[in-house]
Scaffold this motif. Structure first.
Motif, short mmCIF file in Angstrom:
data_model
loop_
_atom_site.label_atom_id
_atom_site.label_comp_id
_atom_site.label_asym_id
_atom_site.label_seq_id
_atom_site.Cartn_x
_atom_site.Cartn_y
_atom_site.Cartn_z
N LYS A 1 52.36 11.19 -55.55
CA LYS A 1 51.98 9.97 -55.04
C LYS A 1 50.69 9.69 -55.85
O LYS A 1 50.27 8.18 -55.61
N THR B 1 50.03 9.18 -58.76
CA THR B 1 50.37 8.32 -59.97
C THR B 1 51.58 7.65 -59.73
O THR B 1 52.38 7.93 -58.87
N ASN B 2 52.08 6.68 -60.65
CA ASN B 2 53.23 5.79 -60.49
C ASN B 2 54.18 6.91 -61.74
O ASN B 2 53.78 7.58 -62.36
N CYS C 1 58.07 6.92 -63.38
CA CYS C 1 59.58 6.38 -63.85
C CYS C 1 60.47 7.50 -64.20
O CYS C 1 60.02 8.62 -64.93
N ILE D 1 53.86 1.12 -64.50
CA ILE D 1 55.57 0.89 -64.35
C ILE D 1 55.70 -0.49 -64.95
O ILE D 1 54.86 -1.48 -64.85
N HIS E 1 58.52 -2.95 -64.10
CA HIS E 1 59.47 -2.97 -63.20
C HIS E 1 60.99 -3.56 -63.89
O HIS E 1 60.67 -4.41 -64.50
N ASN F 1 62.07 3.60 -60.81
CA ASN F 1 60.67 3.48 -60.85
C ASN F 1 60.20 3.62 -59.52
O ASN F 1 60.39 2.95 -58.70
N ASP G 1 56.50 3.12 -57.84
CA ASP G 1 55.01 2.64 -58.13
C ASP G 1 54.34 2.63 -56.63
O ASP G 1 54.62 1.68 -55.97
N PHE G 2 53.62 3.74 -56.85
CA PHE G 2 52.90 3.94 -55.58
C PHE G 2 51.52 3.00 -55.42
O PHE G 2 51.23 2.92 -54.14
N ALA G 3 51.06 2.48 -56.36
CA ALA G 3 50.03 1.81 -56.47
C ALA G 3 50.13 0.20 -55.67
O ALA G 3 49.46 -0.14 -54.85
N ASN G 4 51.27 -0.25 -55.99
CA ASN G 4 51.98 -1.45 -55.31
C ASN G 4 53.03 -1.26 -54.33
O ASN G 4 53.48 -2.39 -53.93
N LYS G 5 53.27 -0.20 -54.11
CA LYS G 5 54.27 0.06 -53.19
C LYS G 5 55.73 -0.56 -53.23
O LYS G 5 56.28 -1.29 -52.45
#
Length: 283
Positions: free
Chosen positions: A136, A138-139, A141, A154, A156, A271, A273-277
Motif C-alpha cells: 500500500k 505505492t500503486n 498494476c 496507474i 485505469h 490495478n 490505486d492506493f493513492a486514490n482508493k
C-alpha cells in the motif's frame, strides 16, 4: 510470424523490466511467474538473493520464513495480535530493506513464521509473503497477460470501483442474488470463498457436495465445500455459473464476508490505486 512476435515480446519484457517504460518514468516494472494462482517474484533481503516471494494482498503483514530469518541472523521480538477476533502470538523483526526485482521497500517490519511450499508439479519454496502493509506504500498494476508487476502511476481501465480506507484489507463489494457482500481482495487465493456463518440464510447456493480441506499459512486447516454461484456482479460486469467455495466454521463478527480470489475471475489486469482508493481491472 509467431516467432517474430514472441521475440518482440521477450525484448519488450526485458526492456520493461529494466525499470523504464514508454512515458511513465516513475514506474518500476518487475516480472513474475504465475505458479498455479500464486504470483511469485524474485527478490532479496540483506545478503540473501534469488529469493522466492509471493505477492499476497490477503496478508496483512509481510511474513518471512523461519529458515530465512535464521540465515539473516535476525533479532525477533514476540507480540500478541488480533487476527479476526482471535489472539495470536507472532514473532516480529525489522528489515532495513526488501527488494522485488529492481523495486526496493525500505524500513520494513515483518513477521517470522512457517511458510508452505507451493502445490504444483514443480515444488517451489516460498521464502516470503509480501503483504498489504508494504504494497500500500505505492500503486500497483498486476498484468496477468504479460506476467509483470508495475509499481507507480496507474492507468485505469474502463471498469473501476472505489474502495473505502478500511485497510488492513481491501474490501470489494459484490452482489449475489440481490445480496450485497464485502469480500477481501486476495491475490494469494485462487477462488472465491464465502464464510458460511456470514452468508447462511442470505444466499441460496447450489451445493455440489464436493468437499476439500486446505492448509493455510501456519498450518491452519479448514474445510471447504464447492458451490456454484448462478450470477455474481462486480460493478458493471457479471459472471455466470461461477465455481466458488463455502468455508465452514465461525467467522469474525466484523470484517469481510469472504475472500475474493483473483485468478478465479480470469482477469487480464488488476490495478490497485492506493493513492486514490480505486480498483480497476480488465477482463
Amino acid at each position: 510470424m509467431r516467432r517474430i512476435s514472441r521475440s518482440f515480446q521477450l525484448v519488450w519484457i526485458s526492456f520493461m523490466a529494466s525499470g523504464l517504460s514508454r512515458g511513465d518514468s516513475d514506474q518500476q516494472v518487475v516480472p513474475f511467474n504465475l505458479v498455479g494462482h500464486m504470483i511469485i517474484v524474485k527478490g532479496s533481503i540483506g545478503d540473501q538473493n534469488d529469493l522466492a516471494m509471493m505477492v499476497d494482498t490477503g496478508t496483512t503483514r509481510t511474513l518471512i520464513s523461519d529458515e530465512l530469518a535464521k540465515k539473516l541472523n535476525l533479532k525477533a521480538k514476540s507480540k500478541t495480535v488480533d487476527a479476526y477476533g482471535r489472539k495470536k502470538s507472532v514473532k516480529e523483526t525489522d528489515l532495513k530493506s526488501l527488494t522485488l526485482g529492481r523495486f526496493r521497500f525500505k524500513e520494513v517490519k515483518a513477521n517470522i513464521g512457517a511458510l508452505p511450499y507451493s502445490k504444483s508439479d514443480r515444488r517451489i519454496r516460498i521464502d516470503a509473503l509480501i503483504g498489504l502493509d508494504i504494497l500500500k506504500r505505492t500503486n500497483l498494476c498486476i498484468d496477468y497477460d504479460s506476467s509483470l508487476l508495475v509499481f507507480g502511476p496507474i492507468r485505469h481501465s474502463e471498469f473501476r470501483i472505489p474502495f473505502y480506507d478500511r485497510l488492513p484489507f481491501i474490501p470489494v463489494p459484490i452482489v449475489i442474488a440481490d445480496q450485497r457482500l464485502n469480500l477481501l481482495l486476495d491475490t494469494g487465493a485462487k477462488d472465491l470463498i464465502l464464510y458460511e456463518s456470514r452468508v447462511a440464510g442470505r444466499l441460496r447456493l447450489r451445493r455440489t457436495g464436493e468437499k476439500t480441506r486446505v492448509v493455510g499459512v501456519g498450518g491452519l486447516e479448514a474445510s471447504l465445500e464447492r458451490v456454484i454461484i448462478r450470477e455474481l456482479q462486480l460493478a458493471q460486469l457479471a459472471w455466470h455459473n461461477l465455481s466458488a467455495y463455502v468455508l465452514a466454521g465461525p467467522a469474525p463478527e466484523t470484517g469481510p464476508d469472504g475472500i475474493l480470489g483473483i485468478t478465479g475471475l480470469s482477469l487480464k489486469k488488476l490495478n490497485l490505486d492506493f493513492a486514490n482508493k480505486t480498483i480497476s481491472w480488465e477482463r
